[in-house]
Design an enzyme around this catalytic site. Sequence first.
Site, PDB file in Angstrom:
ATOM      1  N   ASP A 149       0.815  -1.211   0.000  1.00 55.76           N
ATOM      2  CA  ASP A 149       0.000   0.000   0.000  1.00 55.76           C
ATOM      3  C   ASP A 149       0.850   1.263   0.000  1.00 55.76           C
ATOM      4  OD1 ASP A 149      -2.390  -1.217  -0.208  1.00 55.76           O
ATOM      5  OD2 ASP A 149      -3.143  -0.700   1.777  1.00 55.76           O
ATOM      6  N   ASP A 401      -9.290  -8.437  11.806  1.00 57.63           N
ATOM      7  CA  ASP A 401      -9.100  -9.877  11.966  1.00 57.63           C
ATOM      8  C   ASP A 401     -10.102 -10.456  12.965  1.00 57.63           C
ATOM      9  OD1 ASP A 401      -7.975  -8.463  14.038  1.00 57.63           O
ATOM     10  OD2 ASP A 401      -5.953  -9.245  13.773  1.00 57.63           O
TER      11      ASP A 401
END
Length: 699
Positions: A149, A401
Amino acid sequence: MGGSTTPPPPPSPLHSSYSSHFITAFNRLFAAVYAAAILALFYHHILSILRNSSISSSLISLALLVADFILAFMWVAGQSFRMIPVRRREFPEKLKRLAEEDFDFPAVDVFICTTDPDKEPPMSVVNSVLSVMAYDYPVGKISVYISDDGGSALTLFALTAAAKFARHWVPFCKKNDVVKRNPEAFFASTDNEFWNFDTEKIKVVLESKNDKDMMGHSLPNLVYVSREKSKAFHHHFKSGALNALLRVSATMTNAPIILTLDCDMYSNDPQTLFRALCYALDPELKSNLGYIQFPQCFKGVSINDIYASEMKRTFEINSIGMDGLLGPDYFGTGTFFTRRAFFGGPLSLESFELSPDYVVCNPIRSKQTLDLAHEVAACDYENNTKWGSKVGIRYGSLAEDFYTSYCMHCEGWRSILCNPNRAAFYGNAPISLLDALSQLKRWAVGALEVGFSKSCTITYGMKSIGVLMGLCYAYYSFWPLWSIPIIVYAFLPQSALIYGISVFPKGDELLVLLYTFLFFGAYGQDLVEFLMSGSTFGKWWNDQRMWMIKGVSCSLCGFIEFALKSLGISSYGFEVTSKVMEEERTKRYNEEKFEFGVWTPMFIPMTMAAILNFGCLVIGFMRIFKDGWNNLDEISMFGQMFIAGFVTLNCWPIYEAMVFRNDEGKLPLSITFASIFLLLGLLSIPFFISTYSPYLLLF
């Protein structure tokens, strides 16, 4: 290479499981006794509030009641981990023998995300990539996808160089049966540029069909992805990067098994893939098996783990307990997913053009494949789709997560904990207090976002996954609330002692035994579990110390950040934890000295608590020397003295950094002075109220 091919089941059994009936029975018996003690404590609190004649005493009793209620809730939620603990064992050697017989193993896609090359060095990423490329597994079945990114030219250059090195490294590891297949770990034992974020870049660094190693054998696929970003569309940080890799990998390989790894995590066991497949290929499990989770392990942890980086309770002790229910939550790394789990529940497949059944027809370097890969990596691709809500990694929480595994379990998937004797993966532990707390603050905000969402773990969770599993998730989604009782017990009894106000029962009352049992019972059980898991007393001591430090720092700041964000006052950005190891900081870490060194609001509450508890301890002993023990017992302050002493003992690293150190890791003077000023202001509030309350009543 497509995801439609399903290999025939291998010989069984590939794994076994067992549970200690003695430990389970003891935990249940202890829980019943401890619960009775908690009820007795609440009975005492309620009577105290009803009998108190003064407003100040009633407020103190009410504060203690709230603190103890949260402690009791977290204790009840924590008991769910102890009800049905399960331990497992795999037999990867059976699958390894099948590899020699050309067994058709499922393909595996490996996802590795990186963002900032300054905090996540490209060499760390390269070591992670090479360690999984060298797995003991058919190389044509492995594909590694890197999401960058940061769009760093340095990272791409490092991966290109790594691809050349892999031609020698992969066959060398397999020929010599090397166990540590991370080059840095193996050899240790014997001006950045950025692309424009407005365009995405996808580069196939290695293609298994065409690229060979020095022995003429195929190499794993290696694909670099720098996804498109735009201010007009939210990119969702790591969760968005993983979803982009899900789509890009579907266009190229669409493997039925997916491994997610942090960029600083590397494989420490070449048989890890076979261990995961011992469960993924089990016909009795595979119909609803969402993922196999390996514990997070860290290299270079100090002897006594001063920052409790191992998180032994989260990654091992509690996970063993969840494994007896529906399985552990997703840790964000070291996880083998079935691709199918990202597309709805076991009985309901979300329709999508690149579903797990999609068959890849073209080579990964073909124009058709690359055009489609660029299309699905575009910044606006997810608009008006179910990505992030029903499909892929879930959005809506900074703890993506945790939230993703919660949603998967609610949809009907289960998970498995694979905890072999040899660590499957190793990563870098934070070597400064700020790095450790900053990461936990982000998790605190994310946990609360789940706990207070419409998918609340107490209401929706218990209904969907049962009471015990719902309590497990409630424990994690509300853990930042630990900050309330920790702050109460770190400040209230000590402040009351200064003003000569009694908080706890007199020393000759039976309630002293109740408080003693509740305190030492909880701490004793925690210690026993730590020691039984193979840890040490020193690590346990630092773990409970960090529990208190977290309560007055990252948990508190995370709770405030979440409250402000909920009111629309503040927004929270993603913070990358530094993986850079500086020599001087590493030296101090190995000497087990707390690393402060910088100014941050998170250090102020813990410094205030350290100063207040030490001061109260001194005042208490001065009263003992002046009036004797009888008077101390008479005003029933022995309990307050005990807490002040216990907190003072835990605050030694803060005193050391405040007074005795001159290195760069010492506590900044500005933090000390700000803490003293705020503490004096806090202690002056009762004096102000008692002095001016008659005048305030006139208005």
